[in-house]
Design an enzyme around this catalytic site. Structure first.
Site, PDB file in Angstrom:
ATOM      1  N   ASP A   1      -2.326   9.904 -10.373  1.00  0.00           N
ATOM      2  CA  ASP A   1      -2.406   8.817 -11.362  1.00  0.00           C
ATOM      3  C   ASP A   1      -1.026   8.480 -11.915  1.00  0.00           C
ATOM      4  O   ASP A   1      -0.672   7.305 -12.074  1.00  0.00           O
ATOM      5  CB  ASP A   1      -3.340   9.210 -12.511  1.00  0.00           C
ATOM      6  CG  ASP A   1      -4.810   9.231 -12.099  1.00  0.00           C
ATOM      7  OD1 ASP A   1      -5.123   8.706 -11.016  1.00  0.00           O
ATOM      8  OD2 ASP A   1      -5.634   9.764 -12.863  1.00  0.00           O
TER       9      ASP A   1
ATOM     10  N   GLU B   1      -4.844   2.247  -4.243  1.00  0.00           N
ATOM     11  CA  GLU B   1      -3.386   2.334  -4.287  1.00  0.00           C
ATOM     12  C   GLU B   1      -2.725   1.080  -3.730  1.00  0.00           C
ATOM     13  O   GLU B   1      -1.537   1.079  -3.405  1.00  0.00           O
ATOM     14  CB  GLU B   1      -2.898   3.560  -3.500  1.00  0.00           C
ATOM     15  CG  GLU B   1      -3.154   3.524  -2.011  1.00  0.00           C
ATOM     16  CD  GLU B   1      -4.519   4.075  -1.618  1.00  0.00           C
ATOM     17  OE1 GLU B   1      -4.681   4.411  -0.436  1.00  0.00           O
ATOM     18  OE2 GLU B   1      -5.412   4.180  -2.486  1.00  0.00           O
TER      19      GLU B   1
ATOM     20  N   ASP C   1       0.862  -1.187   0.000  1.00  0.00           N
ATOM     21  CA  ASP C   1       0.000   0.000   0.000  1.00  0.00           C
ATOM     22  C   ASP C   1       0.899   1.238   0.000  1.00  0.00           C
ATOM     23  O   ASP C   1       1.809   1.350   0.829  1.00  0.00           O
ATOM     24  CB  ASP C   1      -0.889  -0.023   1.251  1.00  0.00           C
ATOM     25  CG  ASP C   1      -2.113   0.861   1.091  1.00  0.00           C
ATOM     26  OD1 ASP C   1      -2.248   1.486   0.026  1.00  0.00           O
ATOM     27  OD2 ASP C   1      -2.919   0.926   2.032  1.00  0.00           O
TER      28      ASP C   1
END
Length: 243
Positions: free
Chosen positions: A129, A156, A112
């Site tokens: 992004d 993410e 993560d």
């Protein structure tokens, strides 16, 4: 009365035979022309049939290619270009069954990006992004074997499937992931643990068997990831039963 075998009678019979022969010859010629037309028509049909068969073959090849491309599109995350959750689930299930038969270790890494929401809030979603794309590609580069798979697990969060890999090998890959992400040198001034993008990683290894389901491995990696976040983030935690 003239005899049936008289010359006159024979002449008449001969004339009749000649007439019948001419008729037969004309009929023969008509049949030959008909056969020739039929043969030419058959040849044309055969040529047309070959062309149609070639068209069908080309269409089948194009259809197979389109189906393959569609399948690939359906298994790739549109933003990051790595495998999506659907492909992750399918690969996990397939490898779980295979390794259950072979009784070999199966490892999973869940990662993560640390404080990614703050990154988006600070630099904007377009920059977020682009950051996610770079991080995912770095993870993809670490999944070097054909059987390894890096996938966008959600948001993410990134998962790396490592079949036939023990915990030592999985930890090595996880360390390589952290190293690759650090080398990206992506600024993250809003992070409370440093000024660069970093990642927390949870690692789990199990030898699958038929009495267990793959979600056991997912849960273990998720617990290790949770502990990595609890312990300050930007670190790797290997699952063990005391977690």
């Amino acid at each position: 009365m003239e005899s049936e075998t008289s010359p006159e009678h024979l002449r008449q019979e001969l004339a009749q035979l000649r007439l019948e022969l001419e008729v037969l010859q004309r009929e023969k010629l008509d049949l030959e022309i008909m056969v020739e037309n039929i043969t030419e028509h058959a040849d044309a049909i055969e040529v047309e049939l070959r062309a149609r068969n070639q068209d069908v073959q080309e269409l089948n090849e194009r259809l197979a290619l389109a189906n393959k491309e569609l399948e690939q599109l359906a298994s790739v995350d549109g933003l990051t270009g790595i495998a999506n959750r659907r492909r992750f689930d399918m690969t996990l299930e397939r490898e779980w069954k295979r390794l259950s038969r072979d009784q070999k270790p199966f490892s999973l890494i869940l990662g993560d990006i640390d404080y990614f929401k703050r990154y988006n809030d600070t630099y904007g979603h377009q920059a977020g992004d682009e950051c996610l794309q770079k991080v995912c590609q770095a993870c993809h580069a670490c999944a070097k074997r054909a059987s390894d798979l890096a996938a966008r697990y959600g948001g993410e969060e990134i998962a790396i499937i490592l079949p036939d890999t023990d915990s030592i090998g999985a930890m090595y890959i996880a360390q390589d992931v952290r190293r690759q992400i650090r080398q990206l040198n992506i600024k993250h001034d809003a992070s409370p643990i440093g000024n660069l993008i970093s990642m927390s990683l949870g690692v789990a290894t199990i030898i699958p068997h038929n009495q267990l389901r793959p979600n056991v491995l997912i849960n273990q990696a998720d617990m290790a990831l949770y502990r990595a976040k609890q312990n300050g983030r930007n670190r790797i935690v290997l699952f063990h039963k005391s977690l």
